[in-house]
Each structure stands twice: as C-alpha cells, then as structure tokens.
Design a protein around this motif. Structure first.
Motif, PDB file in Angstrom:
ATOM      1  N   GLY A  92       0.820  -1.213   0.000  1.00 30.20           N
ATOM      2  CA  GLY A  92       0.000   0.000   0.000  1.00 30.20           C
ATOM      3  C   GLY A  92       0.847   1.253   0.000  1.00 30.20           C
ATOM      4  O   GLY A  92       0.607   2.174  -0.785  1.00 30.20           O
ATOM      5  N   HIS A  93       1.865   1.285   0.881  1.00 32.20           N
ATOM      6  CA  HIS A  93       2.754   2.456   0.885  1.00 32.20           C
ATOM      7  C   HIS A  93       3.381   2.663  -0.495  1.00 32.20           C
ATOM      8  O   HIS A  93       3.438   3.785  -1.001  1.00 32.20           O
ATOM      9  CB  HIS A  93       3.872   2.278   1.917  1.00 32.20           C
ATOM     10  CG  HIS A  93       3.466   2.516   3.324  1.00 32.20           C
ATOM     11  ND1 HIS A  93       2.787   3.650   3.740  1.00 32.20           N
ATOM     12  CD2 HIS A  93       3.667   1.764   4.448  1.00 32.20           C
ATOM     13  CE1 HIS A  93       2.590   3.588   5.043  1.00 32.20           C
ATOM     14  NE2 HIS A  93       3.101   2.456   5.504  1.00 32.20           N
ATOM     15  N   GLY A  94       3.865   1.584  -1.089  1.00 33.03           N
ATOM     16  CA  GLY A  94       4.531   1.691  -2.388  1.00 33.03           C
ATOM     17  C   GLY A  94       3.600   2.094  -3.508  1.00 33.03           C
ATOM     18  O   GLY A  94       3.913   2.971  -4.319  1.00 33.03           O
ATOM     19  N   ILE A  95       2.431   1.487  -3.567  1.00 35.45           N
ATOM     20  CA  ILE A  95       1.482   1.728  -4.651  1.00 35.45           C
ATOM     21  C   ILE A  95       0.790   3.083  -4.507  1.00 35.45           C
ATOM     22  O   ILE A  95       0.494   3.752  -5.499  1.00 35.45           O
ATOM     23  CB  ILE A  95       0.464   0.566  -4.730  1.00 35.45           C
ATOM     24  CG1 ILE A  95       1.198  -0.714  -5.167  1.00 35.45           C
ATOM     25  CG2 ILE A  95      -0.683   0.888  -5.663  1.00 35.45           C
ATOM     26  CD1 ILE A  95       0.395  -1.993  -4.988  1.00 35.45           C
ATOM     27  N   LEU A  96       0.573   3.513  -3.263  1.00 34.10           N
ATOM     28  CA  LEU A  96      -0.055   4.823  -3.022  1.00 34.10           C
ATOM     29  C   LEU A  96       0.959   5.964  -3.100  1.00 34.10           C
ATOM     30  O   LEU A  96       0.615   7.126  -2.866  1.00 34.10           O
ATOM     31  CB  LEU A  96      -0.744   4.830  -1.653  1.00 34.10           C
ATOM     32  CG  LEU A  96      -1.988   3.939  -1.541  1.00 34.10           C
ATOM     33  CD1 LEU A  96      -2.331   3.659  -0.080  1.00 34.10           C
ATOM     34  CD2 LEU A  96      -3.162   4.568  -2.265  1.00 34.10           C
ATOM     35  N   ASN A  97       2.197   5.624  -3.434  1.00 37.13           N
ATOM     36  CA  ASN A  97       3.283   6.611  -3.575  1.00 37.13           C
ATOM     37  C   ASN A  97       3.469   7.471  -2.333  1.00 37.13           C
ATOM     38  O   ASN A  97       3.642   8.688  -2.416  1.00 37.13           O
ATOM     39  CB  ASN A  97       3.075   7.489  -4.819  1.00 37.13           C
ATOM     40  CG  ASN A  97       3.256   6.693  -6.087  1.00 37.13           C
ATOM     41  OD1 ASN A  97       4.200   5.927  -6.218  1.00 37.13           O
ATOM     42  ND2 ASN A  97       2.329   6.843  -7.012  1.00 37.13           N
ATOM     43  N   THR A 114      -3.842   9.337  13.452  1.00 35.95           N
ATOM     44  CA  THR A 114      -3.070  10.566  13.315  1.00 35.95           C
ATOM     45  C   THR A 114      -2.138  10.541  12.110  1.00 35.95           C
ATOM     46  O   THR A 114      -1.921  11.564  11.484  1.00 35.95           O
ATOM     47  CB  THR A 114      -2.237  10.836  14.584  1.00 35.95           C
ATOM     48  OG1 THR A 114      -1.421   9.699  14.845  1.00 35.95           O
ATOM     49  CG2 THR A 114      -3.144  11.088  15.776  1.00 35.95           C
ATOM     50  N   ASP A 115      -1.592   9.416  11.756  1.00 36.45           N
ATOM     51  CA  ASP A 115      -0.674   9.309  10.624  1.00 36.45           C
ATOM     52  C   ASP A 115      -1.470   8.836   9.407  1.00 36.45           C
ATOM     53  O   ASP A 115      -1.827   7.660   9.295  1.00 36.45           O
ATOM     54  CB  ASP A 115       0.454   8.329  10.961  1.00 36.45           C
ATOM     55  CG  ASP A 115       1.512   8.256   9.866  1.00 36.45           C
ATOM     56  OD1 ASP A 115       1.168   8.449   8.679  1.00 36.45           O
ATOM     57  OD2 ASP A 115       2.680   7.986  10.195  1.00 36.45           O
ATOM     58  N   MET A 116      -1.768   9.756   8.509  1.00 34.41           N
ATOM     59  CA  MET A 116      -2.657   9.450   7.387  1.00 34.41           C
ATOM     60  C   MET A 116      -2.055   8.427   6.421  1.00 34.41           C
ATOM     61  O   MET A 116      -2.778   7.653   5.812  1.00 34.41           O
ATOM     62  CB  MET A 116      -3.055  10.728   6.650  1.00 34.41           C
ATOM     63  CG  MET A 116      -4.007  11.601   7.456  1.00 34.41           C
ATOM     64  SD  MET A 116      -5.519  10.747   7.975  1.00 34.41           S
ATOM     65  CE  MET A 116      -5.377  10.789   9.741  1.00 34.41           C
ATOM     66  N   GLN A 117      -0.725   8.411   6.285  1.00 36.12           N
ATOM     67  CA  GLN A 117      -0.114   7.406   5.419  1.00 36.12           C
ATOM     68  C   GLN A 117      -0.293   6.005   6.017  1.00 36.12           C
ATOM     69  O   GLN A 117      -0.552   5.049   5.287  1.00 36.12           O
ATOM     70  CB  GLN A 117       1.372   7.705   5.193  1.00 36.12           C
ATOM     71  CG  GLN A 117       1.588   8.907   4.293  1.00 36.12           C
ATOM     72  CD  GLN A 117       3.019   9.037   3.846  1.00 36.12           C
ATOM     73  OE1 GLN A 117       3.484   8.265   3.013  1.00 36.12           O
ATOM     74  NE2 GLN A 117       3.736   9.993   4.405  1.00 36.12           N
ATOM     75  N   GLU A 118      -0.164   5.897   7.331  1.00 36.15           N
ATOM     76  CA  GLU A 118      -0.370   4.599   7.982  1.00 36.15           C
ATOM     77  C   GLU A 118      -1.838   4.182   7.885  1.00 36.15           C
ATOM     78  O   GLU A 118      -2.149   3.015   7.630  1.00 36.15           O
ATOM     79  CB  GLU A 118       0.078   4.647   9.443  1.00 36.15           C
ATOM     80  CG  GLU A 118       1.585   4.697   9.617  1.00 36.15           C
ATOM     81  CD  GLU A 118       2.297   3.519   8.983  1.00 36.15           C
ATOM     82  OE1 GLU A 118       1.992   2.363   9.340  1.00 36.15           O
ATOM     83  OE2 GLU A 118       3.165   3.742   8.121  1.00 36.15           O
ATOM     84  N   LEU A 119      -2.736   5.127   8.075  1.00 33.75           N
ATOM     85  CA  LEU A 119      -4.163   4.846   7.941  1.00 33.75           C
ATOM     86  C   LEU A 119      -4.463   4.340   6.528  1.00 33.75           C
ATOM     87  O   LEU A 119      -5.133   3.322   6.347  1.00 33.75           O
ATOM     88  CB  LEU A 119      -4.984   6.102   8.241  1.00 33.75           C
ATOM     89  CG  LEU A 119      -6.492   5.966   8.028  1.00 33.75           C
ATOM     90  CD1 LEU A 119      -7.107   5.079   9.085  1.00 33.75           C
ATOM     91  CD2 LEU A 119      -7.157   7.334   8.025  1.00 33.75           C
ATOM     92  N   GLU A 120      -3.973   5.055   5.514  1.00 32.61           N
ATOM     93  CA  GLU A 120      -4.208   4.639   4.128  1.00 32.61           C
ATOM     94  C   GLU A 120      -3.626   3.259   3.850  1.00 32.61           C
ATOM     95  O   GLU A 120      -4.273   2.442   3.187  1.00 32.61           O
ATOM     96  CB  GLU A 120      -3.589   5.652   3.161  1.00 32.61           C
ATOM     97  CG  GLU A 120      -4.382   6.910   2.984  1.00 32.61           C
ATOM     98  CD  GLU A 120      -3.835   7.816   1.888  1.00 32.61           C
ATOM     99  OE1 GLU A 120      -4.417   8.892   1.704  1.00 32.61           O
ATOM    100  OE2 GLU A 120      -2.834   7.468   1.231  1.00 32.61           O
ATOM    101  N   ALA A 121      -2.428   2.994   4.326  1.00 29.82           N
ATOM    102  CA  ALA A 121      -1.796   1.688   4.074  1.00 29.82           C
ATOM    103  C   ALA A 121      -2.600   0.569   4.730  1.00 29.82           C
ATOM    104  O   ALA A 121      -2.748  -0.519   4.149  1.00 29.82           O
ATOM    105  CB  ALA A 121      -0.350   1.692   4.563  1.00 29.82           C
ATOM    106  N   ASN A 122      -3.135   0.808   5.932  1.00 27.60           N
ATOM    107  CA  ASN A 122      -3.957  -0.210   6.590  1.00 27.60           C
ATOM    108  C   ASN A 122      -5.270  -0.439   5.851  1.00 27.60           C
ATOM    109  O   ASN A 122      -5.712  -1.578   5.691  1.00 27.60           O
ATOM    110  CB  ASN A 122      -4.228   0.163   8.052  1.00 27.60           C
ATOM    111  CG  ASN A 122      -3.122  -0.282   8.976  1.00 27.60           C
ATOM    112  OD1 ASN A 122      -2.206  -1.001   8.590  1.00 27.60           O
ATOM    113  ND2 ASN A 122      -3.193   0.156  10.212  1.00 27.60           N
ATOM    114  N   ILE A 123      -5.897   0.636   5.400  1.00 29.56           N
ATOM    115  CA  ILE A 123      -7.154   0.501   4.650  1.00 29.56           C
ATOM    116  C   ILE A 123      -6.897  -0.229   3.335  1.00 29.56           C
ATOM    117  O   ILE A 123      -7.644  -1.131   2.955  1.00 29.56           O
ATOM    118  CB  ILE A 123      -7.814   1.874   4.420  1.00 29.56           C
ATOM    119  CG1 ILE A 123      -8.341   2.399   5.758  1.00 29.56           C
ATOM    120  CG2 ILE A 123      -8.925   1.800   3.376  1.00 29.56           C
ATOM    121  CD1 ILE A 123      -8.731   3.853   5.750  1.00 29.56           C
TER     122      ILE A 123
END
Length: 195
Positions: A92-97, A114-123
């Motif tokens: 997710g981190h890699g693909i979401l750049n 609080t950390d939106m990148q972590e939230l996005e990667a989990n979703i």
C-alpha cells in the motif's frame, strides 16, 4: 480523513482489477510483481543489521534502495497471516506513492488516527486482502468466516468484520463502478465457494 479512506479503498479496487486478482486468498506476490516491488524476508538480508533495534523488531518496512522500492518483512514473526497483512500494508505504501524516504516500520494492525499514510496503508491492506464486495457476495459476516478464505489474522478479520457490519447495515456494496468490476472478476470464485 474520509478522503484518505476513499483514496486507499479506490486504489485497492484498481489494483485488484489491474492485477487480474479473481480468488481468495489474494496473491500478494502477483501484485508485487505487477508493480515491480520486491519483497525480502529479514532472514535473507544483511541490511537488517544496519538498522536500529526497534526497526529490526518491527513487522516490516518499505524503503528506496538503488532507486527502487524494496519491501522487507520480519519472517521471525511466526504468524504467517500477520505477515501477509504486513506485506499488503507495505505494498500500500509503495502503490499509493507515500513518502518512504525515511523508514517507518509497521508494528500494529490497528488503524492510526493521526498518521494518514499509515491509515491509508492499513485501509489498502484490508481492502486488498478482504474485499468487501466479495465477502458480501459470499454472505460472510464473522471474523472466523473471514479468516479462512482470506488467510488473515484474527485481529485483521475482526477489524474487517466490524466495518463489514456497517456496510451490511447501510447496504453499501457495489455502488462504485470499480467495486462492481472487482465483484465481476470474482464471479467464478464466488459461484464455486464452499463455506
């Protein structure tokens, strides 16, 4: 926060479609190959010895090496299903750049608020491994029912079941064209699935 949720959810659908994923459990290595992301177990690299102890004890991380995104997974964590979620999270981190210029190691399956990148990667990881449209078509509701076909940990399945309950309550499936396409892509799997 909803924009981050929507971004990760929609990207998961795009990835499932682009990679031709049509069955559970989702083949994460097929996704990694499609996006030219390599996955390395900690035990097969000497890089880990160069990291701070808290990073090397974490579940995994993604970093740039020689201009390429490389994923490292702690294979000393014995729960294979938890490692699968970590792989999906780092994909997710890699693909979401996301910004991976600094190492952020994963050590929890709980969504960060609080950390939106972590939230996005989990979703992203949740929606890649446990697509709601497919689970709904299979009439799956409980963590136990989710764990087996998706090959995920109890904690991941419980988090997905909680969100799934809300989607069932509101009947929020297949409203987006990409989600409908994912559902169609899984038709044969759904038709032949035995609970």
């Amino acid at each position: 926060m909803y924009e981050h949720y929507k971004n990760a959810r929609n990207k998961s659908w795009e990835v499932l479609i682009a990679c031709g994923i049509n069955s559970l459990p989702v083949d994460l290595w097929k996704i990694a190959k499609h996006f030219d992301l390599r996955i390395h177990p900690y035990s097969k690299t000497n890089l880990i010895g160069l990291l701070k102890e808290d990073v090397s004890q974490g579940d995994g991380f993604i970093v740039y090496l020689d201009g390429k995104k490389e994923i490292f997974i702690n294979d000393k964590i014995h729960c294979r299903n938890r490692r699968r979620f970590t792989v999906a999270h780092e994909l997710g981190h890699g693909i979401l750049n996301h910004d991976i210029s600094q190492i952020h190691y994963r050590n929890s399956e709980i969504d960060s608020q609080t950390d939106m990148q972590e939230l996005e990667a989990n979703i992203f990881a949740r929606d890649i491994l446990m697509p709601a449209t497919v689970l709904a078509a299979l009439d799956i509701h409980t963590p136990e029912e989710i764990m087996e076909p998706c090959n995920v940990s109890r904690q991941s399945a419980a988090i997905r079941a909680q969100r799934l309950h809300e989607l069932y309550r509101r009947n929020k499936f297949n409203l987006h064209p990409a989600e409908r396409k994912v559902r169609e892509q899984f038709d044969d799997f759904i038709r032949n699935y035995q609970k």
